[in-house]
Motif scaffolding. Structure first.
Motif, PDB file in Angstrom:
ATOM      1  N   TRP A  98     -52.148  36.962   1.636  1.00 38.09           N
ATOM      2  CA  TRP A  98     -51.188  36.042   0.798  1.00 38.09           C
ATOM      3  C   TRP A  98     -52.303  34.897   0.529  1.00 38.09           C
ATOM      4  O   TRP A  98     -52.568  34.343   1.426  1.00 38.09           O
TER       5      TRP A  98
ATOM      6  N   GLY B 181     -44.678  36.103  -4.725  1.00 36.15           N
ATOM      7  CA  GLY B 181     -45.359  37.317  -4.327  1.00 36.15           C
ATOM      8  C   GLY B 181     -44.846  38.558  -4.340  1.00 36.15           C
ATOM      9  O   GLY B 181     -43.635  38.397  -3.922  1.00 36.15           O
TER      10      GLY B 181
ATOM     11  N   ALA C 256     -42.750  37.326  -1.083  1.00 32.68           N
ATOM     12  CA  ALA C 256     -42.860  36.132  -0.800  1.00 32.68           C
ATOM     13  C   ALA C 256     -42.207  35.143  -1.378  1.00 32.68           C
ATOM     14  O   ALA C 256     -42.100  35.138  -2.635  1.00 32.68           O
TER      15      ALA C 256
ATOM     16  N   PRO D 153     -46.596  30.025  -0.156  1.00 31.50           N
ATOM     17  CA  PRO D 153     -47.101  31.284  -0.643  1.00 31.50           C
ATOM     18  C   PRO D 153     -46.711  31.666  -2.117  1.00 31.50           C
ATOM     19  O   PRO D 153     -45.920  31.309  -2.852  1.00 31.50           O
TER      20      PRO D 153
ATOM     21  N   ILE E 105     -41.722  35.748   3.994  1.00 35.19           N
ATOM     22  CA  ILE E 105     -42.004  37.226   3.559  1.00 35.19           C
ATOM     23  C   ILE E 105     -41.048  38.215   3.838  1.00 35.19           C
ATOM     24  O   ILE E 105     -40.647  38.403   5.259  1.00 35.19           O
TER      25      ILE E 105
ATOM     26  N   ASP F 106     -52.004  30.776  -0.414  1.00 34.45           N
ATOM     27  CA  ASP F 106     -50.927  29.655  -0.433  1.00 34.45           C
ATOM     28  C   ASP F 106     -51.609  28.362  -0.963  1.00 34.45           C
ATOM     29  O   ASP F 106     -52.838  27.941  -0.802  1.00 34.45           O
TER      30      ASP F 106
ATOM     31  N   LEU G 120     -49.322  38.060  -3.034  1.00 32.10           N
ATOM     32  CA  LEU G 120     -49.161  38.934  -1.902  1.00 32.10           C
ATOM     33  C   LEU G 120     -49.856  40.207  -1.950  1.00 32.10           C
ATOM     34  O   LEU G 120     -49.769  40.951  -3.223  1.00 32.10           O
ATOM     35  N   THR G 121     -50.486  40.841  -1.146  1.00 32.90           N
ATOM     36  CA  THR G 121     -50.917  42.277  -1.056  1.00 32.90           C
ATOM     37  C   THR G 121     -51.145  42.688   0.236  1.00 32.90           C
ATOM     38  O   THR G 121     -50.990  41.883   1.000  1.00 32.90           O
TER      39      THR G 121
END
Length: 257
Positions: free
Chosen positions: A161, A108, A121, A149, A128, A163, A152-153
């Protein structure tokens, strides 16, 4: 009359093999994406026209991609033999490796445009991390508690995130990493996640805003003066004027099989 959600779909770009990452340049009205099978980063107009291969050298398994049109840079992760996070101008220029230590499966990636931070991530190392946009001042945000993960944002003070192992969406405070929580579960195979808010897409005038920068086809933002460059679809050459593409095949389909 609004269309029902999920209807009115159209194929914008076809002939992709494994498009892992997708990002939209909201200023230049461009789509950027990674393909981990063809090992390319490509760009096209939002309707899929003027498709161009931007980066193809020294890519192994490009995954996530994030854009900072205000600074005219794109960022991406690569989880191949030499895992790393790189950045380049949005025209492919000024390429640089930002992170290549303590990194394994960087899945991510997202940019905090307000605080000028890069977050990523790592699914293998279960963390992270964040750093400045040049890769400096790296520090952990969440460590040890993550399983796998993927994307990601962020939204204001919160990271989100997906998973793969828990099959859910998680969240935490972006500064401290605390208040970790599962906010949605029971998702079969959660892939990408994005937050769309006005502050995530601030509007500014760019060199491509006026008359497409004078380019006949692609006007791409660049970190070096004059802060843009004209480009042509793959397979079409740029004339000596640096603005106009020679007549030729505009649509190029590449088949590696």
């Amino acid at each position: 009359l609004k269309e029902a959600l999920g209807t009115g779909q159209a194929v914008v770009v076809s002939g992709l093999t494994s498009p892992d990452g997708l990002a939209c340049d909201w200023l230049g009205k461009k789509l950027y994406w990674t393909d981990s099978e063809t090992n390319r980063i490509e760009v096209a107009n939002l309707d899929g026209t003027s498709r161009k291969v931007l980066v193809w050298m020294d890519l192994d398994q490009p995954r996530a991609i994030a854009l900072h049109p205000g600074q005219r840079y794109m960022y991406w992760t690569d989880w191949g033999e030499e895992p790393r996070i790189e950045r380049a101008g949005m025209d492919g220029s000024s390429r640089k490796v930002l992170v290549n230590e303590n990194i394994h499966w960087p899945n991510g990636l997202t940019i905090d445009l307000v605080e000028e931070k890069l977050y990523w991530a790592d699914a293998k190392l279960s963390f992270i991390h964040r750093a400045n946009l040049d890769g400096s001042a790296r520090e952990p945000v969440v460590e040890g508690t993550l399983t796998h993960p993927f994307a990601l944002t962020l939204s204001k003070e919160t990271l989100y995130w997906t998973d793969w192992q828990t099959r859910s969406i998680h969240a935490c405070n972006k500064h401290s990493g605390d208040k970790t929580r599962e906010i949605l579960s029971g998702i079969y195979s959660p892939m990408d996640i994005q937050v769309l808010e006005p502050y995530r897409q601030p509007y500014i005038i760019t060199p491509c805003s006026n008359n497409n920068g004078g380019c006949s086809h692609l006007c791409l933002l660049s970190p070096v003066q004059p802060f843009y460059s004209c480009a042509c679809p793959t397979g079409v050459q740029l004339k000596a004027d640096g603005k106009t593409c020679k007549p030729g095949r505009i649509s190029v389909h590449i088949n590696n099989n």
